[in-house]
Design a protein around this motif. Sequence first.
Motif, PDB file in Angstrom:
ATOM      1  N   GLY A 123      41.395  36.981  46.830  1.00 52.73           N
ATOM      2  CA  GLY A 123      40.587  38.189  46.991  1.00 52.73           C
ATOM      3  C   GLY A 123      40.162  38.772  45.660  1.00 52.73           C
ATOM      4  O   GLY A 123      39.046  39.292  45.511  1.00 52.73           O
ATOM      5  N   THR A 141      37.266  36.649  44.326  1.00 55.75           N
ATOM      6  CA  THR A 141      36.023  36.870  45.060  1.00 55.75           C
ATOM      7  C   THR A 141      35.341  38.165  44.660  1.00 55.75           C
ATOM      8  O   THR A 141      34.122  38.228  44.520  1.00 55.75           O
ATOM      9  CB  THR A 141      36.300  36.894  46.574  1.00 55.75           C
ATOM     10  N   MET A 142      36.121  39.219  44.462  1.00 54.06           N
ATOM     11  CA  MET A 142      35.548  40.562  44.369  1.00 54.06           C
ATOM     12  C   MET A 142      35.517  41.142  42.964  1.00 54.06           C
ATOM     13  O   MET A 142      34.907  42.193  42.744  1.00 54.06           O
ATOM     14  CB  MET A 142      36.329  41.496  45.313  1.00 54.06           C
ATOM     15  N   PHE A 202      40.515  42.654  48.155  1.00 58.17           N
ATOM     16  CA  PHE A 202      39.192  43.115  47.741  1.00 58.17           C
ATOM     17  C   PHE A 202      39.347  44.506  47.115  1.00 58.17           C
ATOM     18  O   PHE A 202      38.770  44.804  46.070  1.00 58.17           O
ATOM     19  CB  PHE A 202      38.235  43.223  48.941  1.00 58.17           C
ATOM     20  N   PRO A 235      31.704  41.513  41.622  1.00 60.01           N
ATOM     21  CA  PRO A 235      31.009  42.583  42.350  1.00 60.01           C
ATOM     22  C   PRO A 235      31.585  43.964  42.058  1.00 60.01           C
ATOM     23  O   PRO A 235      30.836  44.944  41.956  1.00 60.01           O
ATOM     24  CB  PRO A 235      31.200  42.193  43.819  1.00 60.01           C
ATOM     25  N   ALA A 236      32.905  44.053  41.908  1.00 55.66           N
ATOM     26  CA  ALA A 236      33.535  45.343  41.608  1.00 55.66           C
ATOM     27  C   ALA A 236      33.074  45.866  40.253  1.00 55.66           C
ATOM     28  O   ALA A 236      32.771  47.056  40.099  1.00 55.66           O
ATOM     29  CB  ALA A 236      35.056  45.203  41.629  1.00 55.66           C
TER      30      ALA A 236
END
Length: 434
Positions: free
Chosen positions: A63, A66-67, A119, A70-71
Amino acid sequence: MTQNLQSKLVEKKYLLTFILITSLFALWGFANDITNPMVAAFQTVMELSAAKASLVQFAFYGGYATMAIPAALFAKRYSYKKGILLGLILYAIGAFMFIPAANRQEFGFFCVSLYILTFGLAFLETTANPYILSLGSKETSTRRLNLAQAFNPIGSLLGMFVASRIVLAKLESDTAQVREIGFSNLDDATKLSIREHDLDIIRNPYVVLGCVVILVFIIIAIFVKDNNNTADNNSAADNKGTMKRLFTNKIYREGVLTQFFYVAAQIMTWTFIIQYADRLGIDKATAQIYNIIAMGMFLCGRFISTFLMRYVNSRKLLMYFAIGAMAAAAGTILIDGIAGLYCLMAISIFMSLMFPTIYGIALENVSLNDSNLGAAFLVMAIVGGSLMPPIQGMIIDLGTVAGLPAVNFSFILPFICFLMIFIYGLRASRSINS
């Protein structure tokens, strides 16, 4: 003199923000370390191999991978505060998903819940770490981050305590009677009943955690002022320029790789301490007490290393601690019995300064405008905790390797990771002397 040092470390105008943001470090520490023992719990109650059970860590730390980017882009476009609030929402959603996961009794559903939960942790770590670095002078930034990170193991200790006393101690699948018979040898009706009970026990702390996260969301929303100092330029061209600057920075680039190895070593060390103890005939709840003691050693090491940084360069200190970690890992591999378990616990002392120190060194020469994406890749490196535990689990499943118990031999992986950290500390130290 002490008062002046403290005022330089955290200035009065930043104190409330520092305290509230630092609380987040404990919050994700709790999630990390209530989850680590669940690998052993799921392995028994869901009748999984060590490799498959360690997919809990694959989902959890996947997680982050993945994030993280974008974060960072979100926080750069809006603000640290908005990034933190979104992270807390995702954190709570993942925690509450344990309710349907337990009802369905599906291992995959639990993994998805943890994936969503992290996330939120990716948002928190990507924003909170550089936020702490920005709350004061650059000269004290690494020490300030070490101080904030010192509260991470407090949350971890609480998570471990809950795992030991509220989860593992109440698992019917780990009672002396069931251990003697073997859970897989029970009849289907009994296994179903025990599985339903144990999955509910695993679920409950996450539901409470979700409620706590909602409360923290409200406090942060009210008391932390919004900031826009990260949103100087959000164009694609600027992001491309940031990427170029980051990855032509040797210390930063190597720091990302080193962080990958550090997180892998940390997660392997704390995840498989239960399997190591299990081979010595120690039940899961008791084994978790050893893990709690190791975390206490980690916490002490974090405060000691923060103090030592006043007198010893952080890059050299990283080298020395990596040597200590390699020595303890070697003892874990080669010494059979309770002394080997003590060596495994001792690794935590030497890991204590590594994450924030690698983080701080890597970002030392990164500009504020580049710090969000810079932090994102360092958080993304947490994927090491996702990729390497399943490999260690595969080694453990072999039974015996090179004449050693496989669980002992499997700690060759953390040893290699600490060697990489030593090399980074050495190269970073030489770079400031060149």
